[in-house]
Scaffold this active site. Structure first.
Site, PDB file in Angstrom:
ATOM      1  N   ALA A 198       2.196  -0.343  10.794  1.00 16.90           N
ATOM      2  CA  ALA A 198       1.644  -1.697  10.373  1.00 16.90           C
ATOM      3  C   ALA A 198       0.780  -1.634   9.181  1.00 16.90           C
ATOM      4  O   ALA A 198       0.482  -0.662   8.817  1.00 16.90           O
ATOM      5  CB  ALA A 198       1.025  -2.311  11.491  1.00 16.90           C
ATOM      6  N   GLU A 237      -5.476  -2.731  12.938  1.00 10.66           N
ATOM      7  CA  GLU A 237      -5.147  -3.702  11.584  1.00 10.66           C
ATOM      8  C   GLU A 237      -5.970  -4.980  11.491  1.00 10.66           C
ATOM      9  O   GLU A 237      -6.547  -5.145  10.375  1.00 10.66           O
ATOM     10  CB  GLU A 237      -3.618  -4.237  11.524  1.00 10.66           C
ATOM     11  CG  GLU A 237      -2.649  -3.368  11.746  1.00 10.66           C
ATOM     12  CD  GLU A 237      -2.574  -1.906  10.961  1.00 10.66           C
ATOM     13  OE1 GLU A 237      -3.183  -1.946   9.726  1.00 10.66           O
ATOM     14  OE2 GLU A 237      -2.163  -0.892  11.277  1.00 10.66           O
ATOM     15  N   GLU A 241       0.943  -1.191  -0.057  1.00 10.38           N
ATOM     16  CA  GLU A 241      -0.194   0.155  -0.051  1.00 10.38           C
ATOM     17  C   GLU A 241       0.978   1.177  -0.039  1.00 10.38           C
ATOM     18  O   GLU A 241       1.801   1.322   0.838  1.00 10.38           O
ATOM     19  CB  GLU A 241      -0.909   0.138   1.221  1.00 10.38           C
ATOM     20  CG  GLU A 241      -2.089   1.236   1.236  1.00 10.38           C
ATOM     21  CD  GLU A 241      -2.688   1.461   2.257  1.00 10.38           C
ATOM     22  OE1 GLU A 241      -2.710   0.411   3.150  1.00 10.38           O
ATOM     23  OE2 GLU A 241      -3.548   2.080   2.269  1.00 10.38           O
TER      24      GLU A 241
HETATM   25  N1  B3K Z   1      -2.724   1.045   5.705  1.00 13.27           N
HETATM   26  C1  B3K Z   1      -1.610   1.042   6.285  1.00 13.27           C
HETATM   27  C2  B3K Z   1      -0.947   2.312   5.797  1.00 13.27           C
HETATM   28  C3  B3K Z   1      -0.144   2.176   4.541  1.00 13.27           C
HETATM   29  C4  B3K Z   1       0.777   3.451   4.360  1.00 13.27           C
HETATM   30  C5  B3K Z   1       1.243   3.502   3.027  1.00 13.27           C
HETATM   31  N2  B3K Z   1       2.161   4.453   2.715  1.00 13.27           N
HETATM   32  C6  B3K Z   1      -1.506   1.134   7.677  1.00 13.27           C
HETATM   33  C7  B3K Z   1      -2.954   1.524   8.447  1.00 13.27           C
HETATM   34  O1  B3K Z   1      -3.614   2.334   8.232  1.00 13.27           O
HETATM   35  O2  B3K Z   1      -3.443   0.631   9.094  1.00 13.27           O
HETATM   36 ZN    ZN Z   2      -5.348   1.856   8.926  1.00 20.00          ZN
END
Ligand code: B3K
Ligand code: ZN
Length: 884
Positions: free
Chosen positions: A267, A303, A126
């Site tokens: 994370a 998460e 991501e």
């Molecule tokens: N979804 C990831 C974040 C990703 C960041 C990429 N640069 C963590 C979170 O918000 O759970």
């Molecule tokens: Zn998140």
């Protein structure tokens, strides 16, 4: 690195993908000098696509070895490459594309895509990292069923993981090992993950309410095996909580967490294979502070909750990021509130919002929670998307009430399971399920900036009525000069001599849930609105924005007496705390004036007595007492004053702290003694509260500079067995004038040199030292053998803490702090652009400081701008900051 012309991407240009990928088969051959990636993509023309015959794949820094369509090899003349795009013309409507690429994870310092951390292979995809692994339709609305084959040397990488279920694991004749994983849930590439390493596994299980037994594994380095219990407990609590509060169950037989040392953020919620920064998973009392324990619990929950809010229902495009992040932060804050002290959690969240988010909303990078455009999406993982996004979901919760909100979330998950959707889809589901009109509320998604409420109150003794007049406005932000009025839920009460009064709102039928009770939520919608309360026998003090019911700045000119009444009598914990903060702000104002006039700073008697009463009240949540005793932070002050005179505010705040410490010295000592305990450490709300109050009392007594106080800090440092108390004592020693500090720092280092996370705290405590000379200290620590600029945790602990949290030293009068930050941004720009651009944030706030300071800060931004090969990440932030 930067294209000739970094291009801006607009939400209005969104087009559905021309092709879909029903199945994705990947094969990774992991070697020491290179990794070979083979993919078989089952592509089909998207019936919903508007136009376009060409297939345009994303790829970044890949060495393309071969491409084939339905088994027929293509030649380079069959494709065109342009930046990150690979176009294939005249492809069939339905076909298999095979692709082979070579990548070099061992040289990947951006920590995006496939890279190595402490000898293991891991991924971060991501937002757009998958394109650094293979050519793909790397966009969240392309969801595919993944099968992943991993081949690696068994002795070096005995553990091979990917998403979903393990289909087979075999040892090959040449000493290598082959694993095949299959994830039955279609997902976008950003949720793909792979791990290969020599890892220990801590195992447990959880049985869902429908009886599915889920294997829970936390993979860490062998030396960290004893630091996984807290994360495991947090995971099980999160799984139960999501069933109870949202009716959401886990959907696979395995849930894996892997801890890695080198990670750009906290994370990542990859489907069934969460990858964590070690700092957000490892915890034990000897090495981890209370705050660290709470962070592990919060991030594990966050998460895990993404499995529904993010994975099962994902984002259509990256402009919708807050759809998953805002909602998931709201979910994890409610979870943490339920696990600990709700008021403390609320105060912490609001403090972050009012400092970092309000500052962002008032600066050059201000954006709505659903942005309209960006250059680099990595720059939009912001406090606005996350924390303001969560506040917007919280407001929906407030407007609908808990039951209708739950009906809304049920409808949202049912309606959109397996889809990639928009913020609008979320709001619509909430609206459809509840019948509540959220039409005007949608402005929260499209407008940036922090709305302001100016409220006045008028009591008519003859009529027994109280009239509140509420005016709203919102300052201009880049690209948005005019703002439409917001729909703002304003939670309030009227406080009398003896507590909250019954509310009768003129023109509103008594509703058992709201009116005719002691608190209500006013629907503020117009630029100016009046609310008249009747049947009031005494003049009330309004308690406004209870629980911080909306992310706004509220102005009401309270008198000291009114604030003292709220601080004593308000039944809303958040508002009591906030009243105390407003009183403290009056004291800081007075201190600024006193110092300007060359006078000594003295705290007002009423204020001191109110503090004494709070400290003596053992019936209050002790964590609240500690919070109430903390003066507004320098970061918060920087949001309230224009221009900000950093040094005048720092000196005033410091002098006020000393005045309070001297006036209440006996009380602080009594509290310090009262909070001692020799219980075994637990990260429970009660113990955390006690430690935080104890260490707050210690910090006050130390600031009087007495020998007795230093002796107390020394003895706490030497004798405490938990990191919370030990680090608190070390921080007091580092920040005061005493002959023991060098020894304490050395001893701490010797004790913990083999624990990187503890050494980060050692770096941080020194970087945050308020005394002069800290910049030189930080510069010399960058040469310490334990420092490594490639490790983001170390960069954050030393450079990030210094520039972002040590206001007085970063803003050193000679401007050396700004030059230092620019140097670090320039050096990180090449190796890790995401970290470079994040580090840069303090410089972007130049406009709020005194004119001479502004100039010095801008000079450094210009110096960065002049660098060749600026990454898109850094370019976007610097260019927008200079355009202001
Ligand atoms: N979804 C990831 C974040 C990703 C960041 C990429 N640069 C963590 C979170 O918000 O759970
Ligand atoms: Zn998140």
């Amino acid at each position: 690195m930067r294209d000739a012309q970094p291009s801006t991407i607009y939400l209005k240009d969104y087009q559905p993908p021309a092709f879909l990928i029903d199945k994705t088969e990947l094969r990774f051959d992991l070697q020491e000098s290179e990794t070979l990636v083979q993919s078989r993509l089952h592509l089909r023309r998207n019936p919903a696509a508007v136009s376009g015959t060409a297939l345009v794949l994303h790829g970044c820094e890949l060495e393309l070895l071969s491409l084939a369509i339905d088994g027929t090899a293509l030649s380079p003349s069959d494709w065109q490459q342009n930046g990150e795009q690979l176009s294939l013309n005249n492809v069939p409507d339905d076909f298999v594309l095979e692709c082979e690429t070579r990548i070099f994870p061992q040289n990947n310092t951006s920590l995006e895509g496939l890279y190595k951390s402490s000898g293991m292979f891991c991924t971060q995809c991501e937002a757009e990292g998958f394109r650094k692994i293979s050519y793909y339709l790397d966009r969240p609305d392309v969801m595919s069923v993944f099968t992943v084959e991993i081949i690696a040397e068994k002795s070096l990488y005995p553990v091979l993981l990917s998403n979903g279920n393990l289909q087979s694991l075999e040892t090959l004749a040449d000493g290598r090992q082959r694993a095949v994983w299959h994830d039955p849930f279609p997902k976008p590439a950003y949720l793909f993950a792979l791990v290969a390493g020599d890892l220990a596994c801590v195992n447990d299980s959880f049985t869902t309410r429908s009886g599915r037994k889920v294997d829970l594994n936390i993979y860490v380095e062998e030396k960290d095996r004893d630091k996984c219990d807290h994360a495991m407990t947090s995971l099980k609590k999160s799984m139960r909580w999501d069933e109870e509060v949202y009716g959401r169950e886990y959907d696979l037989d395995i849930f894996n967490i892997v801890a890695v040392d080198d990670f750009n953020m906290g994370a990542m919620e990859n489907k069934s294979l969460n990858i964590f920064n070690t700092s957000c998973v490892l915890a034990k009392p000897e090495t981890t502070t209370d705050m660290g324990f709470q962070r592990v619990e919060g991030v594990v929950a966050h998460e895990y909750f993404h499995n529904w809010s993010g994975n099962r229902v994902t984002c259509r495009d990256w402009f919708q990021l807050s759809l998953k992040e805002g909602f998931t932060v709201f979910r994890d804050s409610e979870f943490s509130a339920d696990m600990g002290s709700p008021t403390v959690k609320r105060v912490e969240d609001v403090s972050l919002l009012r400092t970092a988010q309000f500052a962002e909303d008032a600066g050059p990078m201000a954006h709505p929670i659903r942005p309209d455009s960006f250059i680099e999406i990595s720059n939009f993982y912001t406090v606005t998307i996350y924390e303001k996004g969560a506040e917007v979901v919280r407001m929906i919760h407030t407007l609908l009430g808990p039951e209708r909100f739950r009906q809304g979330s049920d409808l949202y998950f049912d309606r959109h399971d397996g889809q990639a959707v928009t913020c609008e889809d979320f709001v619509k589901a909430m609206e459809d399920a509840s019948g509540v009109d959220l039409g005007q509320f949608r402005n929260w998604y499209s407008q940036a900036g922090t709305p302001e409420l100016n409220v006045t109150g008028r009591y008519d003794a003859d009529a027994g009525s109280y009239t509140l007049t509420v005016k709203q406005s919102c300052p201009a932000t880049p690209g948005q000069s005019e703002k439409a009025p917001y729909h703002i839920p304003l939670a309030m009460a009227l406080i009398g001599e003896a507590g909250a009064l019954r509310l009768n709102l003129a023109g509103v039928e008594a509703d058992p849930e709201t009116a005719d009770n002691t608190q209500c939520v006013l629907d503020v919608r117009a630029p100016e609105q009046e609310f008249v309360f009747t049947d009031l026998p005494e003049e009330p003090v309004p308690s406004l924005l209870r629980g911080f019911s909306a992310p706004v700045k509220l102005h009401f000119s309270y008198s000291r007496e009114q604030l003292l009444r709220l601080m004593r009598n308000d039944s809303d914990g958040f508002s009591r705390w906030d009243a105390g903060q407003q009183l403290a702000l009056m004291e800081i104002d007075a201190a600024v004036e006193a110092l300007k006039a060359g006078k000594a700073v003295v705290a007002d008697d009423d204020f001191i007595e109110a503090c004494r009463a709070v400290l003596a009240d053992e019936s209050l949540d002790q964590a609240m007492v500690a919070l109430m005793m903390q003066l507004p932070s320098e970061a918060y002050l920087a949001e309230l004053y224009r221009p900000v005179d950093v040094h005048a505010l720092h000196d005033a705040r410091d002098a006020l702290r000393k005045a309070i410490a001297v006036a209440l010295s006996d009380t602080f000592w009594a509290v310090y003694q009262r909070c001692q305990s020799d219980e075994d450490y637990e990260p429970s709300a009660g113990q955390i509260a006690r430690r935080s109050l104890k260490n707050c009392a210690l910090s006050y007594v130390v600031c009087t500079g007495s020998d007795q106080a230093i002796a107390a800090a020394v003895s706490q440092f030497e004798q405490s067995r938990n990191m919370t108390d030990r680090l608190a004592a070390l921080s007091q020693l580092v920040n005061s004038d005493n002959s023991y500090k060098a020894q304490a720092l050395q001893r701490f280092y010797q004790d913990w040199q083999h624990e990187p996370l503890v050494i980060n705290q050692w770096f941080q405590v020194q970087a945050m030292c308020q005394l002069p000379g800290t910049l030189e200290k930080v510069q010399s620590l960058m040469g310490h053998p334990a420092f490594d600029i490639r490790n983001p945790n170390k960069v954050r602990a030393l450079i990030g803490a210094f520039c972002g949290q040590n206001t007085v030293n970063f803003h050193r009068k000679d401007g050396a702090g700004y030059g230092f930050l620019a140097d670090q941004v320039i050096s990180l720009n090449r190796s890790n652009p995401q970290i470079a651009s994040r580090l840069l944030v303090p410089l972007t706030k130049w406009a709020k400081y005194l004119p001479t300071v502004q100039e010095r800060m801008r000079e450094q931004l210009q110096r960065i701008m002049a660098e060749p090969d600026l990454s898109n990440d850094v370019y976007e932030v610097v260019s927008k900051s200079l355009a202001e």
